[in-house]
Design a protein around this motif. Structure first.
Motif, PDB file in Angstrom:
ATOM      1  N   MET A 108       0.821  -1.209   0.000  1.00  0.00           N
ATOM      2  CA  MET A 108       0.000   0.000   0.000  1.00  0.00           C
ATOM      3  C   MET A 108       0.856   1.260   0.000  1.00  0.00           C
ATOM      4  SD  MET A 108      -3.419  -0.720   2.242  1.00  0.00           S
ATOM      5  CE  MET A 108      -4.830  -1.291   1.280  1.00  0.00           C
ATOM      6  N   ALA A 109       1.919   1.261   0.771  1.00  0.00           N
ATOM      7  CA  ALA A 109       2.794   2.436   0.808  1.00  0.00           C
ATOM      8  C   ALA A 109       3.378   2.728  -0.564  1.00  0.00           C
ATOM      9  CB  ALA A 109       3.902   2.230   1.836  1.00  0.00           C
ATOM     10  N   MET A 121      -6.777   4.109   0.150  1.00  0.00           N
ATOM     11  CA  MET A 121      -6.799   2.838  -0.562  1.00  0.00           C
ATOM     12  C   MET A 121      -7.312   1.763   0.382  1.00  0.00           C
ATOM     13  SD  MET A 121      -3.862   0.964  -2.783  1.00  0.00           S
ATOM     14  CE  MET A 121      -4.524   1.695  -4.286  1.00  0.00           C
ATOM     15  N   HIS A 122      -8.104   0.845  -0.171  1.00  0.00           N
ATOM     16  CA  HIS A 122      -8.531  -0.321   0.596  1.00  0.00           C
ATOM     17  C   HIS A 122      -8.308  -1.543  -0.266  1.00  0.00           C
ATOM     18  CE1 HIS A 122     -12.554  -0.836  -1.463  1.00  0.00           C
ATOM     19  NE2 HIS A 122     -12.292   0.409  -1.785  1.00  0.00           N
ATOM     20  N   SER A 123      -8.461  -2.719   0.323  1.00  0.00           N
ATOM     21  CA  SER A 123      -8.143  -3.938  -0.411  1.00  0.00           C
ATOM     22  C   SER A 123      -9.191  -5.009  -0.165  1.00  0.00           C
ATOM     23  CB  SER A 123      -6.765  -4.469   0.011  1.00  0.00           C
ATOM     24  OG  SER A 123      -6.841  -5.124   1.269  1.00  0.00           O
ATOM     25  N   LEU A 135     -13.069 -19.340   4.937  1.00  0.00           N
ATOM     26  CA  LEU A 135     -14.496 -19.568   4.728  1.00  0.00           C
ATOM     27  C   LEU A 135     -14.802 -19.851   3.261  1.00  0.00           C
ATOM     28  CD1 LEU A 135     -16.026 -16.815   7.054  1.00  0.00           C
ATOM     29  CD2 LEU A 135     -15.752 -19.265   7.506  1.00  0.00           C
ATOM     30  N   GLY A 136     -13.771 -19.846   2.415  1.00  0.00           N
ATOM     31  CA  GLY A 136     -13.953 -20.227   1.023  1.00  0.00           C
ATOM     32  C   GLY A 136     -14.289 -19.090   0.082  1.00  0.00           C
ATOM     33  N   HIS A 137     -14.276 -17.861   0.583  1.00  0.00           N
ATOM     34  CA  HIS A 137     -14.542 -16.724  -0.291  1.00  0.00           C
ATOM     35  C   HIS A 137     -13.881 -15.481   0.287  1.00  0.00           C
ATOM     36  CE1 HIS A 137     -17.985 -17.220   2.507  1.00  0.00           C
ATOM     37  NE2 HIS A 137     -17.883 -15.918   2.640  1.00  0.00           N
ATOM     38  N   THR A 138     -13.795 -14.461  -0.529  1.00  0.00           N
ATOM     39  CA  THR A 138     -13.137 -13.222  -0.125  1.00  0.00           C
ATOM     40  C   THR A 138     -14.170 -12.172   0.277  1.00  0.00           C
ATOM     41  OG1 THR A 138     -13.149 -12.118  -2.281  1.00  0.00           O
ATOM     42  CG2 THR A 138     -11.394 -13.726  -1.877  1.00  0.00           C
ATOM     43  N   THR A 211      -6.439  -7.475  -4.127  1.00  0.00           N
ATOM     44  CA  THR A 211      -5.554  -8.482  -3.542  1.00  0.00           C
ATOM     45  C   THR A 211      -5.949  -8.659  -2.088  1.00  0.00           C
ATOM     46  OG1 THR A 211      -3.763  -7.692  -4.970  1.00  0.00           O
ATOM     47  CG2 THR A 211      -3.138  -9.094  -3.107  1.00  0.00           C
ATOM     48  N   GLU A 212      -5.934  -9.895  -1.610  1.00  0.00           N
ATOM     49  CA  GLU A 212      -6.318 -10.162  -0.224  1.00  0.00           C
ATOM     50  C   GLU A 212      -5.125  -9.885   0.687  1.00  0.00           C
ATOM     51  OE1 GLU A 212      -7.483 -14.252  -0.966  1.00  0.00           O
ATOM     52  OE2 GLU A 212      -8.220 -13.364  -2.835  1.00  0.00           O
TER      53      GLU A 212
END
Length: 326
Positions: A108-109, A121-123, A135-138, A211-212
């Motif tokens: 992020m930086a 910014m968020h992700s 849990l199988g999902h984002t 991106t996670e």
């Protein structure tokens, strides 16, 4: 050739009785490839050993600033207090029960260093359970973030996406000090991350990383969490009483309208956009109790394009037509 100094980063950590998972969160911060300049922990009247645990885990690895609230401020007030106490050029919000991937701060930086107009910014995030199992999902999948919404945000039109609905989750956020200064004081009617994101989008450019960058823990005791709805869950949501939700939306966007009107340098086009959103929510709040009497005004609003521009289109049209009032 001049070396570019990386920006200093503060972590704004909000806690409340967080001892169960805080150690894992702090360890993941200390394992970052780019360490923060400080961790500011604002504790909201915890009665467990949250603070002692934090001091023990962090040790002297990075400066730890602790703020103790004898009387709880609530989630929004607590995160506002933490962010305001930060000294870094960039501020990363942090929940007490998640786990960061080692590159979260560095990735992020780097975006902020190369994009001077970027304000927030968020992700995406991996959703995990209390034992850190996937849990199988984002997060974006649970929120059903569309390609259209992603394209709006990536193209610098984030405010248009956020006036439909919030897409930014605080636990994944990083932002400059400028939107924070424009956002204070945080209205208590708003959730802190929704308010910061929309103010940042009005005063600069926001973006998202698909991106996670964190494991976002869902454990049943989250103060704020996310759920991936089944078809049956979506039907139940459509049939929930509408009064409280519509009152909240109308109130919140009335607050935003007033705040934006007071901004000296706001683009008149953005002010008009916010005013139109507020008017749309006032319209929805004022719809009659009898479902049959809602049909004509809702269809008229559909023709104007307001449901497409300022809500989730078909889903909110259906809500406004069929939801009971109470």
């Amino acid at each position: 050739m001049n070396d570019v100094r990386p920006p200093t980063i503060s972590v704004a950590l909000g806690t409340h009785n967080g001892a169960a998972y805080l150690g894992q969160q702090l360890t993941s911060i200390l394992n970052q490839t780019m360490l923060p300049a400080e961790i500011v922990l604002s504790d909201d009247a915890s009665i467990d050993d949250t603070i002692a645990l934090a001091e023990r885990v962090v040790g002297g690895a990075v400066p730890l600033i602790v703020i103790r609230n004898r009387v709880a401020l609530g989630v929004t007030g607590n995160f506002e207090q933490a962010a305001l106490a930060c000294s870094g050029e960039l501020i990363a919000l942090c929940d007490q029960d998640d786990i960061w991937v080692p590159e979260r701060l560095a990735l992020m930086a780097a975006e902020f260093a190369s994009r001077p107009d970027l304000t927030l910014m968020h992700s995406d995030a991996r959703l995990v359970d209390s034992a850190s199992a996937s849990l199988g999902h984002t997060l974006f999948e649970a929120l059903e973030v569309t390609n259209d919404e992603k394209n709006l945000v990536h193209s610098g039109r984030g405010i248009e996406a956020l006036l439909r609905r919030n897409l930014a989750t605080g636990a994944t956020m990083m932002f400059r000090r400028s939107p924070l200064e424009a956002a204070i004081p945080f209205p208590r009617a708003w959730v802190h991350d929704e308010w910061l994101a929309i103010i940042a989008a009005l005063t600069g450019e926001i973006d998202m990383l698909e991106t996670e960058l964190i494991d976002y823990r869902q454990h049943g005791a989250n103060q704020i969490g996310v759920t991936r709805l089944s078809f049956a869950g979506k039907v139940r949501r459509v049939m929930e009483p509408r009064r409280a939700r519509n009152e909240r939306l109308a109130t919140n966007f009335g607050i935003l309208e007033s705040r934006v009107q007071a901004m000296v340098d706001i683009d008149p086009a953005l002010l008009e956009l916010v005013q139109q959103k507020a008017q749309h929510e006032y319209f929805r709040r004022a719809l009659p109790e009898a479902r049959i009497l809602r049909v004509v005004p809702v269809l008229r609003q559909v023709v104007t394009g307001k449901y497409r521009r300022f809500s989730r289109a078909r889903g909110d049209i259906l809500r406004d037509l069929v939801q009971p009032v109470d």
